[in-house]
Design a protein around this motif. Structure first.
Motif, PDB file in Angstrom:
ATOM      1  N   ARG A 812      48.806  39.080  43.961  1.00 30.76           N
ATOM      2  CA  ARG A 812      47.997  38.807  45.145  1.00 30.76           C
ATOM      3  C   ARG A 812      46.644  39.466  44.911  1.00 30.76           C
ATOM      4  O   ARG A 812      46.558  40.537  44.296  1.00 30.76           O
ATOM      5  CB  ARG A 812      48.669  39.353  46.415  1.00 30.76           C
ATOM      6  CG  ARG A 812      49.863  38.507  46.856  1.00 30.76           C
ATOM      7  CD  ARG A 812      50.621  39.146  48.012  1.00 30.76           C
ATOM      8  NE  ARG A 812      49.799  39.419  49.176  1.00 30.76           N
ATOM      9  CZ  ARG A 812      49.444  38.506  50.095  1.00 30.76           C
ATOM     10  NH1 ARG A 812      49.848  37.243  49.952  1.00 30.76           N
ATOM     11  NH2 ARG A 812      48.707  38.837  51.137  1.00 30.76           N
ATOM     12  N   GLY A 813      45.609  38.816  45.383  1.00 30.56           N
ATOM     13  CA  GLY A 813      44.279  39.358  45.160  1.00 30.56           C
ATOM     14  C   GLY A 813      43.284  38.794  46.142  1.00 30.56           C
ATOM     15  O   GLY A 813      43.599  37.918  46.962  1.00 30.56           O
ATOM     16  N   LEU A 814      42.056  39.282  46.068  1.00 33.03           N
ATOM     17  CA  LEU A 814      40.976  38.798  46.917  1.00 33.03           C
ATOM     18  C   LEU A 814      39.646  39.165  46.285  1.00 33.03           C
ATOM     19  O   LEU A 814      39.473  40.283  45.793  1.00 33.03           O
ATOM     20  CB  LEU A 814      41.057  39.416  48.319  1.00 33.03           C
ATOM     21  CG  LEU A 814      40.075  38.815  49.338  1.00 33.03           C
ATOM     22  CD1 LEU A 814      40.605  37.484  49.849  1.00 33.03           C
ATOM     23  CD2 LEU A 814      39.827  39.768  50.500  1.00 33.03           C
ATOM     24  N   LEU A 815      38.724  38.223  46.294  1.00 36.37           N
ATOM     25  CA  LEU A 815      37.341  38.487  45.934  1.00 36.37           C
ATOM     26  C   LEU A 815      36.572  38.572  47.246  1.00 36.37           C
ATOM     27  O   LEU A 815      36.291  37.557  47.879  1.00 36.37           O
ATOM     28  CB  LEU A 815      36.797  37.380  45.034  1.00 36.37           C
ATOM     29  CG  LEU A 815      35.445  37.641  44.371  1.00 36.37           C
ATOM     30  CD1 LEU A 815      35.473  38.888  43.496  1.00 36.37           C
ATOM     31  CD2 LEU A 815      35.019  36.435  43.551  1.00 36.37           C
ATOM     32  N   SER A 816      36.251  39.782  47.674  1.00 39.54           N
ATOM     33  CA  SER A 816      35.837  40.009  49.060  1.00 39.54           C
ATOM     34  C   SER A 816      34.571  39.256  49.440  1.00 39.54           C
ATOM     35  O   SER A 816      34.375  38.911  50.606  1.00 39.54           O
ATOM     36  CB  SER A 816      35.649  41.513  49.311  1.00 39.54           C
ATOM     37  OG  SER A 816      34.599  42.026  48.520  1.00 39.54           O
ATOM     38  N   TYR A 817      33.697  38.979  48.468  1.00 37.06           N
ATOM     39  CA  TYR A 817      32.455  38.276  48.801  1.00 37.06           C
ATOM     40  C   TYR A 817      32.498  36.815  48.384  1.00 37.06           C
ATOM     41  O   TYR A 817      31.480  36.131  48.429  1.00 37.06           O
ATOM     42  CB  TYR A 817      31.253  38.966  48.151  1.00 37.06           C
ATOM     43  CG  TYR A 817      31.488  39.491  46.761  1.00 37.06           C
ATOM     44  CD1 TYR A 817      31.509  38.640  45.666  1.00 37.06           C
ATOM     45  CD2 TYR A 817      31.705  40.852  46.543  1.00 37.06           C
ATOM     46  CE1 TYR A 817      31.737  39.119  44.393  1.00 37.06           C
ATOM     47  CE2 TYR A 817      31.930  41.343  45.266  1.00 37.06           C
ATOM     48  CZ  TYR A 817      31.946  40.475  44.202  1.00 37.06           C
ATOM     49  OH  TYR A 817      32.168  40.952  42.933  1.00 37.06           O
ATOM     50  N   SER A 818      33.677  36.322  47.968  1.00 39.59           N
ATOM     51  CA  SER A 818      33.933  34.915  47.655  1.00 39.59           C
ATOM     52  C   SER A 818      33.367  34.525  46.295  1.00 39.59           C
ATOM     53  O   SER A 818      32.577  35.244  45.696  1.00 39.59           O
ATOM     54  CB  SER A 818      33.415  33.993  48.758  1.00 39.59           C
ATOM     55  OG  SER A 818      33.967  34.350  50.017  1.00 39.59           O
ATOM     56  N   GLN A 819      33.784  33.341  45.836  1.00 43.13           N
ATOM     57  CA  GLN A 819      33.500  32.899  44.476  1.00 43.13           C
ATOM     58  C   GLN A 819      32.035  32.549  44.240  1.00 43.13           C
ATOM     59  O   GLN A 819      31.463  32.876  43.203  1.00 43.13           O
ATOM     60  CB  GLN A 819      34.340  31.658  44.150  1.00 43.13           C
ATOM     61  CG  GLN A 819      35.780  31.947  43.781  1.00 43.13           C
ATOM     62  CD  GLN A 819      35.931  32.478  42.380  1.00 43.13           C
ATOM     63  OE1 GLN A 819      35.923  33.689  42.159  1.00 43.13           O
ATOM     64  NE2 GLN A 819      36.053  31.598  41.419  1.00 43.13           N
ATOM     65  N   SER A 820      31.422  31.840  45.187  1.00 41.42           N
ATOM     66  CA  SER A 820      30.104  31.259  44.957  1.00 41.42           C
ATOM     67  C   SER A 820      29.008  32.091  45.597  1.00 41.42           C
ATOM     68  O   SER A 820      29.119  32.528  46.748  1.00 41.42           O
ATOM     69  CB  SER A 820      30.055  29.839  45.517  1.00 41.42           C
ATOM     70  OG  SER A 820      28.765  29.299  45.412  1.00 41.42           O
ATOM     71  N   ARG A 821      27.925  32.275  44.839  1.00 41.85           N
ATOM     72  CA  ARG A 821      26.783  32.982  45.382  1.00 41.85           C
ATOM     73  C   ARG A 821      25.909  32.074  46.247  1.00 41.85           C
ATOM     74  O   ARG A 821      25.208  32.538  47.148  1.00 41.85           O
ATOM     75  CB  ARG A 821      25.927  33.538  44.236  1.00 41.85           C
ATOM     76  CG  ARG A 821      24.783  34.392  44.714  1.00 41.85           C
ATOM     77  CD  ARG A 821      23.679  34.551  43.693  1.00 41.85           C
ATOM     78  NE  ARG A 821      22.547  35.216  44.326  1.00 41.85           N
ATOM     79  CZ  ARG A 821      21.630  34.578  45.048  1.00 41.85           C
ATOM     80  NH1 ARG A 821      21.689  33.286  45.229  1.00 41.85           N
ATOM     81  NH2 ARG A 821      20.649  35.267  45.606  1.00 41.85           N
TER      82      ARG A 821
END
Length: 866
Positions: A812-821
């Motif tokens: 389980r994971g998360l990229l807190s600021y999301s994939q796309s800039r």
């Protein structure tokens, strides 16, 4: 030891003696051998098959990669060789983060001045772009890339080549209107090649070291010589497309077109660099069979990195069937390898190391050389070389000039100069030697980690390569082993140098004052040749646990402290940070009833938002402020009534969750407390996790709390507000202005001893891409009056908990600021909204079945279609 040939009995002699002994044991010589067994041919020992190396380059002239995007925009790239795999990764990365890499390519290629002029703030004379461009030319990273690319491994070259082809393919295929509008259509957004990307990689390797000394390199010049650049003999005013100009260039250009006239001011402010200017941090755990409920390995990854700029993580998954199957997150521009992630056998994470990666050398100049360009080593003369450089500088829209400058280089490395500290006089001067200049192992090292089939193979990656640059590594394997190493690139000092560095009072005090190691350069005994070898790096391996929260290696495992390594790796027997102490307490006392961890328990701890400082001092602080009542406390000449702040604090639940009332009041107290801690029990090396502790209830404590209340009042924030009303994430529009959409944000800060840490970074984020920030109220807080709180743009980024099971790894994971800039793109804020609504991780899709069930789009990318 070799045995002399005359002592080796020939094989036939040994065989004859053996047969004779057998015959003698059979009795008389009657030629009856019925009791002699016919010898059987022994079974041959099984030969381990030699693994077939992963295919590097495409062989049919057509790069092909299948890209499958799953929920939250995560790409899964499948190919049959490294070049094609990197082709898919480069394309998918550019789709999400085109502008970041484009910006970094011109940064490390020394072209910022060409497109943006000499200054960061136009007309200010800060010369930041000149410093950047001449600095990286001084370090010579572009020349090193050109010289070394062809010598690198086939794997590295294939991945550089494929990645840049994929990046270029996205750029060629995507209309400008569909690209990130903060850079779309700008002339500096161009195709790149392998040399560009290797130059970038070499520059990133210098982030914890020489890259922080570009200003001192810019100033370095012999006594009596000017450091200033000069216009080239033939000024170039040819019209060209110049992008993204600051609004106001100096207007004196027309009057200064004569040769050797400078059309702008150069007036930089140069000071000693910070050791970790972007405040990079992280938490990392490896839990082994002794610590997990199912007896298999588990990893917690929690890097604390900037949410904007050049250190953004990006998640992806790569597969080369039969060779590679890895998923995780990586920083910008790593061409296809995963920095922090897992495969079927091993999971790993990194934290920023306390180690030093460079040494500054004080040179003894030759008194017989009036030019100041000779110094002495072991009594012999050594030349300080002049290195001519030239860059192109924009001076107005459509107009550039060429500037010349001289850098100075020694056997140690570039010369540096800092006024008032490290000056170039007629007797002494200073040079910097960085152990990462150059570091050509980066891709090979992480690729070897990605492909590791066991913990032994994972360790072998660190024996074979030295490309982890500035990180600690924590890992766990499917069979329940754990491994820690600080294999960041550290100068391998001689025993003489280490002895002097640790015992010579002058060198000890110089290091304390400067924040880095300074050694004499007059003797070769103080020099180093390469990094510390694997065998001498701090390590721990076992089946229990390893952890790091940015303190040194010392207490990686609380039961087995690590000592006896180079002092350049960091301190031992020193007071630990509040975050490190909280991490240790979690591992030691927060496991389940059977004293082992499940993945759910680890995820809960990752997102717990507790405050270590509050655990130790909150009851005493409440007692002290309650006793003060409404009697005013004088702070900076102002009478402050702390009673409302005390009431808010009494309502606080001790966590930094969105609905926590008064959490910001305690945070502001923590900022004040940190300046002059009032501990009741001081630090003890015998109890490094539980000391210091307790709060002294004295006038200093009350004044600190009053100062905290004053900050909150001055910022116009309600004392009894919830943290979610005060702390938020807000994206920038493509032009850098605030979007106005503020997402409430849970999470702690280092200052109050949080684990899931967030912060604000109001200054440089490593890029020139436009963004908005809010200035803090003063230097003793991160609260902004303009923002009415905390505008979060740093902290927990690529978070993950990976658990090995009998069915394979589950993550389980998360990229807190999301994939796309790119603002407004489909996946620019989806994971951010998920965290904002309720801090949680999400499922990571690893198997083909999971990927298929969660597919949102697919693409077969082929170079044949170009």
């Amino acid at each position: 030891m070799k045995i002399p040939k005359n002592r080796i009995l020939p094989y036939r002699t040994l065989l004859a003696a053996s047969i004779a002994a057998t015959l003698l044991g059979c009795g008389g010589n009657d030629n009856n051998f019925d009791n002699v067994q016919t010898p059987t041919t022994p079974e041959p020992s099984p030969v381990e098959p030699t693994p077939t190396p992963v295919p590097a380059f495409d062989t049919d002239g057509v790069l092909t990669a299948d890209i499958t995007w799953t929920t939250y925009g995560v790409p899964h790239i499948k190919a049959d060789n490294l070049e094609s795999m990197a082709y898919g990764v480069g394309y998918a990365f550019a789709k999400d983060n085109l502008c970041v890499l484009a910006d970094q390519i011109i940064k490390y290629n020394s072209e910022r001045s060409k497109y943006f002029g000499p200054d960061n703030q136009a007309g200010s004379g800060d010369s930041e772009h000149l410093i950047n461009d001449f600095g990286f030319l001084t370090l010579g990273i572009r020349a090193l890339a050109e010289e070394n690319l062809a010598r690198m491994s086939a794997n590295s070259r294939a991945m550089f080549q494929g990645y840049t082809a994929g990046y270029n393919r996205y750029l060629a295929d995507t209309p400008v209107a569909d690209q990130d509008q903060s850079c779309a259509g700008q002339p500096w957004v161009t195709e790149i090649d392998s040399t560009d990307l290797l130059t970038y990689s070499l520059g990133v390797a210098l982030l914890p070291g020489a890259a922080n000394f570009l200003g001192p390199m810019f100033l370095a010049a012999p006594e009596g010589e000017s450091y200033l650049p000069t216009p080239a003999a033939n000024l170039n005013f040819a019209s060209q497309e110049i992008a993204a100009f600051p609004a106001a260039f100096p207007t004196a250009l027309a009057a200064n077109r004569q040769v050797n006239a400078m059309p702008f001011n150069i007036n930089p402010t140069i000071a000693l660099p910070e050791k970790n200017p972007q405040d990079m941090g992280s938490n990392g755990w490896g839990l082994g069979s002794d610590k997990t409920t199912n007896g298999m390995g588990m990893v917690l990854g929690n890097p604390h990195f900037p949410h904007t700029g050049n250190l953004r993580f990006w998640q992806f998954h790569t597969q080369i069937p039969g060779y590679l199957n890895v998923i995780g997150g990586s920083l910008t521009g790593l061409p296809g390898a995963v920095n922090i992630g897992f495969n079927e056998n091993v999971a790993w994470t990194h934290t920023f190391s306390t180690a030093e990666h460079f040494v500054v050398y004080q040179l003894t100049l030759d008194e017989d050389d009036d030019t100041g360009l000779t110094h002495r080593v072991d009594g012999s003369k050594r030349t300080i070389y002049e290195k001519p450089m030239q860059i192109e500088v924009a001076v107005a829209p459509g107009q550039t000039i060429m500037l010349n400058k001289t850098a100075y280089y020694t056997n140690y490395g570039p010369m540096i100069e800092v006024p008032g500290n490290f000056e170039w006089t007629d007797t002494n001067a200073f040079a910097i030697k960085d152990a990462n200049l150059p570091n050509l192992d980066v891709v090979d090292h992480w690729l070897a980690m990605n492909m590791a089939g066991s913990m032994d193979e994972f360790k072998q990656a660190f024996k074979d390569y030295d490309g982890v640059i500035f990180n600690n590594t924590m890992s766990a394997s499917a069979d329940g082993q754990v491994f820690y190493i600080d294999d960041s690139t550290v100068p391998n000092l001689t025993e003489t140098a280490i002895s002097e560095l640790t015992t010579n009072p002058v060198l000890v005090q110089t290091k304390i004052a400067a924040g880095f190691t300074v050694l004499p350069g007059f003797a070769s005994a103080f020099d180093f040749d390469g990094p510390v070898p694997y065998e001498e790096a701090p390590k721990y391996e076992g089946t229990d646990s390893v952890q790091n929260s940015n303190d040194s290696f010392w207490l990686t495992n609380l039961s087995s402290p690590i000592t006896g390594v180079s002092p350049l790796y960091g301190n031992v027997e020193n007071q630990q940070s509040l975050r490190s102490r909280l991490a240790q307490q979690f591992i030691e006392s927060e496991a389940g009833s059977d004293n082992t961890f499940t993945p759910d328990e680890v995820e809960t701890l990752l997102l717990n938002n507790r405050s270590m400082l509050a655990d130790m001092v909150l009851p005493s602080l409440l007692q002290a402020c309650t006793a003060q009542g409404s009697d005013p406390v004088t702070v900076n000449g102002e009478d402050v009534d702390i009673s409302a702040g005390c009431a808010a604090l009494a309502s606080w639940d001790g966590t930094m969750n969105k609905d926590s009332v008064g959490a910001h009041v305690f945070r502001e107290f923590a900022f004040q407390f940190d300046r002059d801690p009032q501990w009741e029990t001081p630090f003890s090396v015998d109890n490094p996790v539980t000391t210091p502790s307790g709060l002294l209830q004295n006038d200093t404590t009350i004044n600190q709390f009053a100062a905290a209340v004053q900050v909150v009042n001055q910022a116009g924030v309600a004392l009894d507000a919830t943290l979610g009303e005060v702390q938020f994430v807000e994206r920038s529009l493509p032009d850098g202005s605030a979007s106005g959409i503020k997402l409430p944000w849970a999470g702690a800060h280092n200052i109050e001893g949080g684990f899931n840490v967030f912060n604000i970074v109001p200054g440089n984020n490593g890029t020139l891409l436009p963004r908005h920030t809010y200035a803090p109220l003063n230097s003793n807080t991160i609260m902004s009056a303009e923002a009415e709180g905390y505008h979060i743009n740093y902290g927990s980024s690529w978070m993950m908990v990976i658990n090995f099971t009998e069915e394979g790894p589950q993550g389980r994971g998360l990229l807190s600021y999301s994939q796309s800039r790119g603002y407004g793109s489909e996946h620019s804020v989806d994971q951010t909204e998920l965290y904002s609504s309720q801090p949680t991780l999400r499922e990571l899709y690893f198997t083909d079945e999971e990927i298929s069930a969660n597919t949102i789009s697919t693409l077969t990318l082929s170079s044949e279609e170009n």
